[in-house]
Design a protein around this motif. Structure first.
Motif, PDB file in Angstrom:
ATOM      1  N   GLY A   1       0.812  -1.208   0.000  1.00 47.79           N
ATOM      2  CA  GLY A   1       0.000   0.000   0.000  1.00 47.79           C
ATOM      3  C   GLY A   1       0.843   1.254   0.000  1.00 47.79           C
ATOM      4  N   ARG A   2       0.146   2.398  -0.036  1.00 45.22           N
ATOM      5  CA  ARG A   2       0.830   3.699  -0.017  1.00 45.22           C
ATOM      6  C   ARG A   2      -0.051   4.686   0.738  1.00 45.22           C
ATOM      7  NH1 ARG A   2       2.404   4.178  -5.225  1.00 45.22           N
ATOM      8  NH2 ARG A   2       4.296   3.157  -4.545  1.00 45.22           N
ATOM      9  N   LEU A   3       0.586   5.548   1.516  1.00 45.52           N
ATOM     10  CA  LEU A   3      -0.124   6.577   2.267  1.00 45.52           C
ATOM     11  C   LEU A   3      -0.182   7.849   1.430  1.00 45.52           C
ATOM     12  CD1 LEU A   3       1.502   5.936   5.762  1.00 45.52           C
ATOM     13  CD2 LEU A   3      -0.623   4.987   4.829  1.00 45.52           C
ATOM     14  N   HIS A   4      -1.341   8.536   1.478  1.00 48.38           N
ATOM     15  CA  HIS A   4      -1.545   9.707   0.623  1.00 48.38           C
ATOM     16  C   HIS A   4      -1.888  10.961   1.409  1.00 48.38           C
ATOM     17  CE1 HIS A   4      -1.050   7.764  -3.227  1.00 48.38           C
ATOM     18  NE2 HIS A   4      -1.778   6.757  -2.786  1.00 48.38           N
ATOM     19  N   GLY A   5      -1.307  11.113   2.583  1.00 49.92           N
ATOM     20  CA  GLY A   5      -1.496  12.350   3.329  1.00 49.92           C
ATOM     21  C   GLY A   5      -2.678  12.326   4.270  1.00 49.92           C
ATOM     22  N   ALA A   6      -2.891  13.475   4.879  1.00 54.49           N
ATOM     23  CA  ALA A   6      -3.860  13.612   5.961  1.00 54.49           C
ATOM     24  C   ALA A   6      -5.302  13.464   5.499  1.00 54.49           C
ATOM     25  CB  ALA A   6      -3.677  14.957   6.645  1.00 54.49           C
ATOM     26  N   PHE A   7      -6.089  12.903   6.415  1.00 51.41           N
ATOM     27  CA  PHE A   7      -7.537  12.859   6.274  1.00 51.41           C
ATOM     28  C   PHE A   7      -8.097  13.487   7.535  1.00 51.41           C
ATOM     29  CE2 PHE A   7     -11.685  11.017   7.103  1.00 51.41           C
ATOM     30  CZ  PHE A   7     -12.317  11.205   5.880  1.00 51.41           C
ATOM     31  N   GLY A   8      -8.627  14.667   7.446  1.00 51.96           N
ATOM     32  CA  GLY A   8      -9.148  15.350   8.624  1.00 51.96           C
ATOM     33  C   GLY A   8      -8.035  15.962   9.457  1.00 51.96           C
ATOM     34  N   VAL A   9      -8.335  16.237  10.732  1.00 47.78           N
ATOM     35  CA  VAL A   9      -7.383  16.938  11.599  1.00 47.78           C
ATOM     36  C   VAL A   9      -6.887  16.094  12.768  1.00 47.78           C
ATOM     37  CG1 VAL A   9      -8.290  19.217  11.033  1.00 47.78           C
ATOM     38  CG2 VAL A   9      -9.261  17.950  12.971  1.00 47.78           C
ATOM     39  N   ARG A  10      -7.339  14.843  12.877  1.00 50.58           N
ATOM     40  CA  ARG A  10      -6.995  14.018  14.038  1.00 50.58           C
ATOM     41  C   ARG A  10      -5.862  13.032  13.799  1.00 50.58           C
ATOM     42  NH1 ARG A  10     -13.161  13.045  15.291  1.00 50.58           N
ATOM     43  NH2 ARG A  10     -13.593  14.983  16.375  1.00 50.58           N
ATOM     44  N   GLY A  11      -5.132  13.190  12.696  1.00 49.50           N
ATOM     45  CA  GLY A  11      -3.990  12.318  12.448  1.00 49.50           C
ATOM     46  C   GLY A  11      -4.289  11.095  11.610  1.00 49.50           C
ATOM     47  N   GLU A  12      -5.483  11.006  11.058  1.00 48.39           N
ATOM     48  CA  GLU A  12      -5.775   9.885  10.172  1.00 48.39           C
ATOM     49  C   GLU A  12      -5.131  10.134   8.811  1.00 48.39           C
ATOM     50  OE1 GLU A  12      -9.875   7.854  11.399  1.00 48.39           O
ATOM     51  OE2 GLU A  12     -10.114   9.930  10.688  1.00 48.39           O
ATOM     52  N   VAL A  13      -4.864   9.027   8.095  1.00 48.03           N
ATOM     53  CA  VAL A  13      -4.134   9.093   6.825  1.00 48.03           C
ATOM     54  C   VAL A  13      -4.939   8.370   5.741  1.00 48.03           C
ATOM     55  CG1 VAL A  13      -1.957   8.514   5.682  1.00 48.03           C
ATOM     56  CG2 VAL A  13      -1.964   9.011   8.114  1.00 48.03           C
ATOM     57  N   LYS A  14      -4.987   8.983   4.542  1.00 50.86           N
ATOM     58  CA  LYS A  14      -5.603   8.306   3.395  1.00 50.86           C
ATOM     59  C   LYS A  14      -4.678   7.165   2.984  1.00 50.86           C
ATOM     60  CE  LYS A  14      -6.126  12.509   1.663  1.00 50.86           C
ATOM     61  NZ  LYS A  14      -6.231  13.565   0.664  1.00 50.86           N
TER      62      LYS A  14
ATOM     63  N   ALA B   1      -6.484   5.184   7.551  1.00 53.58           N
ATOM     64  CA  ALA B   1      -5.703   4.492   8.582  1.00 53.58           C
ATOM     65  C   ALA B   1      -5.408   5.430   9.738  1.00 53.58           C
ATOM     66  CB  ALA B   1      -4.392   3.973   7.987  1.00 53.58           C
ATOM     67  N   SER B   2      -5.404   4.865  10.956  1.00 48.95           N
ATOM     68  CA  SER B   2      -4.956   5.616  12.125  1.00 48.95           C
ATOM     69  C   SER B   2      -3.836   4.816  12.776  1.00 48.95           C
ATOM     70  CB  SER B   2      -6.109   5.882  13.096  1.00 48.95           C
ATOM     71  OG  SER B   2      -6.714   4.685  13.496  1.00 48.95           O
ATOM     72  N   MET B   3      -2.757   5.536  13.158  1.00 46.46           N
ATOM     73  CA  MET B   3      -1.546   4.909  13.678  1.00 46.46           C
ATOM     74  C   MET B   3      -1.111   5.563  14.976  1.00 46.46           C
ATOM     75  SD  MET B   3       0.614   4.794  10.172  1.00 46.46           S
ATOM     76  CE  MET B   3      -0.386   5.492   8.900  1.00 46.46           C
ATOM     77  N   THR B   4      -0.563   4.757  15.856  1.00 45.47           N
ATOM     78  CA  THR B   4      -0.016   5.272  17.095  1.00 45.47           C
ATOM     79  C   THR B   4       1.098   6.262  16.767  1.00 45.47           C
ATOM     80  OG1 THR B   4      -0.479   3.166  18.158  1.00 45.47           O
ATOM     81  CG2 THR B   4       1.105   4.605  19.257  1.00 45.47           C
ATOM     82  N   GLY B   5       1.104   7.394  17.444  1.00 44.86           N
ATOM     83  CA  GLY B   5       2.147   8.392  17.246  1.00 44.86           C
ATOM     84  C   GLY B   5       1.843   9.399  16.160  1.00 44.86           C
ATOM     85  N   VAL B   6       0.767   9.185  15.429  1.00 49.44           N
ATOM     86  CA  VAL B   6       0.344  10.149  14.404  1.00 49.44           C
ATOM     87  C   VAL B   6      -0.944  10.766  14.936  1.00 49.44           C
ATOM     88  CG1 VAL B   6      -0.285  10.492  11.983  1.00 49.44           C
ATOM     89  CG2 VAL B   6       1.373   8.722  12.601  1.00 49.44           C
ATOM     90  N   GLU B   7      -0.784  11.920  15.599  1.00 57.71           N
ATOM     91  CA  GLU B   7      -1.886  12.482  16.375  1.00 57.71           C
ATOM     92  C   GLU B   7      -2.545  13.712  15.766  1.00 57.71           C
ATOM     93  OE1 GLU B   7      -2.811  10.683  18.904  1.00 57.71           O
ATOM     94  OE2 GLU B   7      -1.077   9.373  18.789  1.00 57.71           O
ATOM     95  N   ASP B   8      -1.929  14.323  14.731  1.00 57.21           N
ATOM     96  CA  ASP B   8      -2.525  15.525  14.159  1.00 57.21           C
ATOM     97  C   ASP B   8      -2.328  15.567  12.644  1.00 57.21           C
ATOM     98  OD1 ASP B   8       0.094  16.538  13.605  1.00 57.21           O
ATOM     99  OD2 ASP B   8       0.177  17.478  15.576  1.00 57.21           O
ATOM    100  N   ARG B   9      -2.937  16.555  12.026  1.00 54.20           N
ATOM    101  CA  ARG B   9      -2.910  16.678  10.568  1.00 54.20           C
ATOM    102  C   ARG B   9      -1.489  16.809  10.030  1.00 54.20           C
ATOM    103  NH1 ARG B   9      -6.425  17.366   6.607  1.00 54.20           N
ATOM    104  NH2 ARG B   9      -5.756  18.416   4.713  1.00 54.20           N
ATOM    105  N   ASP B  10      -0.635  17.578  10.712  1.00 55.30           N
ATOM    106  CA  ASP B  10       0.740  17.770  10.229  1.00 55.30           C
ATOM    107  C   ASP B  10       1.516  16.451  10.223  1.00 55.30           C
ATOM    108  OD1 ASP B  10       0.321  20.481   9.839  1.00 55.30           O
ATOM    109  OD2 ASP B  10       1.153  21.057  11.795  1.00 55.30           O
ATOM    110  N   ALA B  11       1.371  15.665  11.283  1.00 58.14           N
ATOM    111  CA  ALA B  11       2.067  14.369  11.347  1.00 58.14           C
ATOM    112  C   ALA B  11       1.534  13.425  10.267  1.00 58.14           C
ATOM    113  CB  ALA B  11       1.894  13.745  12.734  1.00 58.14           C
ATOM    114  N   ALA B  12       0.233  13.452  10.029  1.00 56.95           N
ATOM    115  CA  ALA B  12      -0.358  12.596   8.997  1.00 56.95           C
ATOM    116  C   ALA B  12       0.092  13.037   7.608  1.00 56.95           C
ATOM    117  CB  ALA B  12      -1.886  12.625   9.099  1.00 56.95           C
ATOM    118  N   ASP B  13       0.118  14.347   7.372  1.00 57.70           N
ATOM    119  CA  ASP B  13       0.509  14.841   6.056  1.00 57.70           C
ATOM    120  C   ASP B  13       1.981  14.558   5.764  1.00 57.70           C
ATOM    121  OD1 ASP B  13      -0.818  15.932   3.811  1.00 57.70           O
ATOM    122  OD2 ASP B  13       0.364  17.771   4.049  1.00 57.70           O
TER     123      ASP B  13
END
Length: 173
Positions: free
Chosen positions: A14-27, A70-82
């Motif tokens: 798979g591949r991650l495509h940046g932030a989804f929302g503001v809570r650290g979720e990732v597309k 996807a939601s991952m431990t340690g990825v808590e906000d939009r900046d970390a997800a992006d």
């Protein structure tokens, strides 16, 4: 982003495509079939464009309106997800279940020698890709050949023990 080298063959699932929302979720783009099966293969190894890797366990995957999230431990906000935009998701080959009889994981075909029915050596399987109509095997040797992965019409046999794919394909085509 460093993970220990496991010495195992790793597969991109798979591949991650940046932030989804503001809570650290990732597309999440999944290369598994079915798509949500990617959640079964953990821990993930996340590898960025520079080749830096880190292990990620306990990933939760859910279906969104436009795909997987996807939601991952340690990825808590939009900046970390992006910051994960473009990162590949890898798992050890051994994490995948054995394929059914007559089925193959594309990654298991890579590196096998390819010869036609007349014994002409086409090189080795470089990779496979899907066109929608059928899958295509790419053999690289003296030149690159694209052969429809249609059994038994063009792909006559796959012999893992001999490391050989036999094809019904004209050497001049």
């Amino acid at each position: 982003m460093n993970a220990p080298d496991t010495g195992q063959r790793m597969i991109t699932v798979g591949r991650l495509h940046g932030a989804f929302g503001v809570r650290g979720e990732v597309k999440l783009e999944s290369f598994t079939d079915p798509l949500h099966a990617i959640a079964r293969y953990q821990p993930w190894i996340l590898r960025d464009a520079r080749g830096q890797q880190r292990s990620c366990e306990g990933v939760k995957v859910r279906e969104g309106v436009k795909g997987l999230i996807a939601s991952m431990t340690g990825v808590e906000d939009r900046d970390a997800a992006d910051a994960l935009r473009g990162v590949d998701v890898l798992v050890p080959r051994s994490a995948l279940p054995p394929p059914a009889d007559g089925e193959y994981y594309w990654v298991d075909l890579e590196g096998l020698r390819v010869v036609n029915a007349e014994g002409v050596d086409f090189g080795t399987v470089s990779h496979l890709f899907s066109t929608g109509a059928n899958d295509v095997l790419v053999a690289k040797g003296d030149r690159e050949r694209m052969i429809p992965f249609v059994q038994p019409d063009f792909i006559r046999s796959v012999d893992f023990e001999a490391g050989l794919v036999t094809v019904d394909w004209d050497a001049d085509f």
